[in-house]
Design a protein around this motif. Sequence first.
Motif, PDB file in Angstrom:
ATOM      1  N   VAL A   1      44.367  65.804  22.298  1.00 59.28           N
ATOM      2  CA  VAL A   1      43.558  64.593  22.414  1.00 59.28           C
ATOM      3  C   VAL A   1      43.429  63.954  21.037  1.00 59.28           C
ATOM      4  N   LEU A   2      43.999  62.766  20.889  1.00 58.30           N
ATOM      5  CA  LEU A   2      43.990  62.038  19.624  1.00 58.30           C
ATOM      6  C   LEU A   2      43.107  60.795  19.769  1.00 58.30           C
ATOM      7  N   SER A   3      43.374  59.753  18.983  1.00 57.77           N
ATOM      8  CA  SER A   3      42.500  58.576  19.013  1.00 57.77           C
ATOM      9  C   SER A   3      43.248  57.338  18.554  1.00 57.77           C
ATOM     10  N   ASP A   4      42.863  56.179  19.111  1.00 54.12           N
ATOM     11  CA  ASP A   4      43.465  54.941  18.623  1.00 54.12           C
ATOM     12  C   ASP A   4      42.966  54.586  17.228  1.00 54.12           C
ATOM     13  N   ALA A   5      41.934  55.298  16.757  1.00 56.99           N
ATOM     14  CA  ALA A   5      41.454  55.084  15.387  1.00 56.99           C
ATOM     15  C   ALA A   5      42.528  55.394  14.360  1.00 56.99           C
ATOM     16  N   THR A   6      43.505  56.197  14.755  1.00 54.69           N
ATOM     17  CA  THR A   6      44.643  56.513  13.888  1.00 54.69           C
ATOM     18  C   THR A   6      45.334  55.249  13.392  1.00 54.69           C
ATOM     19  N   TRP A   7      45.383  54.221  14.238  1.00 59.20           N
ATOM     20  CA  TRP A   7      46.112  52.998  13.916  1.00 59.20           C
ATOM     21  C   TRP A   7      45.180  51.826  13.615  1.00 59.20           C
ATOM     22  N   SER A   8      43.894  52.100  13.484  1.00 59.66           N
ATOM     23  CA  SER A   8      42.909  51.036  13.302  1.00 59.66           C
ATOM     24  C   SER A   8      42.380  50.985  11.875  1.00 59.66           C
ATOM     25  N   VAL A   9      41.734  49.881  11.552  1.00 58.43           N
ATOM     26  CA  VAL A   9      40.975  49.764  10.305  1.00 58.43           C
ATOM     27  C   VAL A   9      39.513  49.647  10.697  1.00 58.43           C
ATOM     28  N   ILE A  10      38.801  50.761  10.611  1.00 50.34           N
ATOM     29  CA  ILE A  10      37.383  50.818  10.955  1.00 50.34           C
ATOM     30  C   ILE A  10      36.704  51.634   9.860  1.00 50.34           C
ATOM     31  N   PRO A  11      36.258  50.986   8.787  1.00 52.83           N
ATOM     32  CA  PRO A  11      35.727  51.726   7.634  1.00 52.83           C
ATOM     33  C   PRO A  11      34.641  52.739   7.968  1.00 52.83           C
ATOM     34  N   PHE A  12      33.772  52.438   8.941  1.00 54.72           N
ATOM     35  CA  PHE A  12      32.704  53.393   9.239  1.00 54.72           C
ATOM     36  C   PHE A  12      33.196  54.601  10.044  1.00 54.72           C
ATOM     37  N   LEU A  13      34.489  54.593  10.406  1.00 58.96           N
ATOM     38  CA  LEU A  13      35.104  55.746  11.069  1.00 58.96           C
ATOM     39  C   LEU A  13      36.279  56.308  10.263  1.00 58.96           C
ATOM     40  N   ALA A  14      36.401  55.903   9.008  1.00 54.62           N
ATOM     41  CA  ALA A  14      37.583  56.253   8.215  1.00 54.62           C
ATOM     42  C   ALA A  14      37.834  57.758   8.108  1.00 54.62           C
ATOM     43  N   PRO A  15      36.848  58.598   7.776  1.00 49.43           N
ATOM     44  CA  PRO A  15      37.111  60.034   7.700  1.00 49.43           C
ATOM     45  C   PRO A  15      37.526  60.632   9.048  1.00 49.43           C
ATOM     46  N   TYR A  16      36.881  60.174  10.110  1.00 51.40           N
ATOM     47  CA  TYR A  16      37.264  60.621  11.448  1.00 51.40           C
ATOM     48  C   TYR A  16      38.708  60.219  11.752  1.00 51.40           C
ATOM     49  N   ALA A  17      39.044  58.966  11.467  1.00 48.78           N
ATOM     50  CA  ALA A  17      40.395  58.476  11.721  1.00 48.78           C
ATOM     51  C   ALA A  17      41.433  59.265  10.935  1.00 48.78           C
ATOM     52  N   ALA A  18      41.099  59.623   9.706  1.00 44.37           N
ATOM     53  CA  ALA A  18      42.033  60.394   8.883  1.00 44.37           C
ATOM     54  C   ALA A  18      42.312  61.760   9.508  1.00 44.37           C
ATOM     55  N   SER A  19      41.270  62.390  10.049  1.00 43.92           N
ATOM     56  CA  SER A  19      41.466  63.699  10.680  1.00 43.92           C
ATOM     57  C   SER A  19      42.333  63.588  11.931  1.00 43.92           C
ATOM     58  N   LYS A  20      42.177  62.508  12.676  1.00 44.53           N
ATOM     59  CA  LYS A  20      42.989  62.307  13.874  1.00 44.53           C
ATOM     60  C   LYS A  20      44.423  61.910  13.518  1.00 44.53           C
ATOM     61  N   ALA A  21      44.592  61.174  12.423  1.00 40.46           N
ATOM     62  CA  ALA A  21      45.938  60.838  11.970  1.00 40.46           C
ATOM     63  C   ALA A  21      46.690  62.110  11.576  1.00 40.46           C
ATOM     64  N   ALA A  22      45.993  63.024  10.914  1.00 44.51           N
ATOM     65  CA  ALA A  22      46.605  64.303  10.548  1.00 44.51           C
ATOM     66  C   ALA A  22      46.984  65.085  11.805  1.00 44.51           C
ATOM     67  N   ALA A  23      46.105  65.066  12.800  1.00 47.61           N
ATOM     68  CA  ALA A  23      46.394  65.771  14.050  1.00 47.61           C
ATOM     69  C   ALA A  23      47.580  65.144  14.780  1.00 47.61           C
ATOM     70  N   TRP A  24      47.718  63.824  14.684  1.00 47.68           N
ATOM     71  CA  TRP A  24      48.873  63.145  15.290  1.00 47.68           C
ATOM     72  C   TRP A  24      50.168  63.626  14.642  1.00 47.68           C
TER      73      TRP A  24
END
Length: 236
Positions: A129-152
């Motif tokens: 289970v990943l997230s579209d935050a991987t491909w988004s620019v959402i500064p208040f979710l940046a650390p979360y997005a980075a962890s999901k990008a790594a998981a991708w």
Amino acid sequence: MQIKNSVVFVTGASRGLGRAFAREALARGAAKVYAGVRNPEGFDEPGIIPVKFDVTDPESVAAAAKFASDTTLLVNNAGIAEVTESLFSVNTEEQSRRFFETNYYGVMRTTSAFQALLPNDGKGGIINVLSDATWSVIPFLAPYAASKAAAWSYTNNARAVLKERDIQVVALHVGLMDTDLTKAFDAPKSSPADVVRQTFDALESGESEVLADAGTRALKQTLSAKVPAYIDPAAR
């Protein structure tokens, strides 16, 4: 692979998307469904076997893999998310470590523990289970997005390696869902049950990726654009 007659282990199955995965697996005729949860005593789902499980604890993961050694499908669903105060806050590094410990290292250690159990005859699989935050620019979710990008990235590499053993790896990319995790967000949300149905359908059709909502599909389409959404959010 097919869900019917499979043995499914779902991490983070106490609520939300994880519980929806466990319920749908049972409804589709899985021979057995394990629910990885922090507190098995508080879990009450008929026909689903609760297993004490913490993705951040290597001993817990190893014990769960030993207990559920007949698993044929692993669903890496466990994850955490929260709003980041500021991209440059003194707390952001500590918060990022917590995200990575669960969302990235948790996927790594669970996959490593369970992959050896999976059958090599086309009847074994993993869903991450990943997230579209991987491909988004959402500064208040940046650390979360980075962890999901790594998981991708890890998911894509695991797929290449496990393909040699005929084990299917499916990446689920999805935006906001109607769960406890997102109740503070006032925005359109997908139904967890619908996301699970799409994902299991994709698994059974031999696909490698699920884009579970319109927003995620729109984001993915920009990746090959001259100015993708991860550079200009307006491109979405």
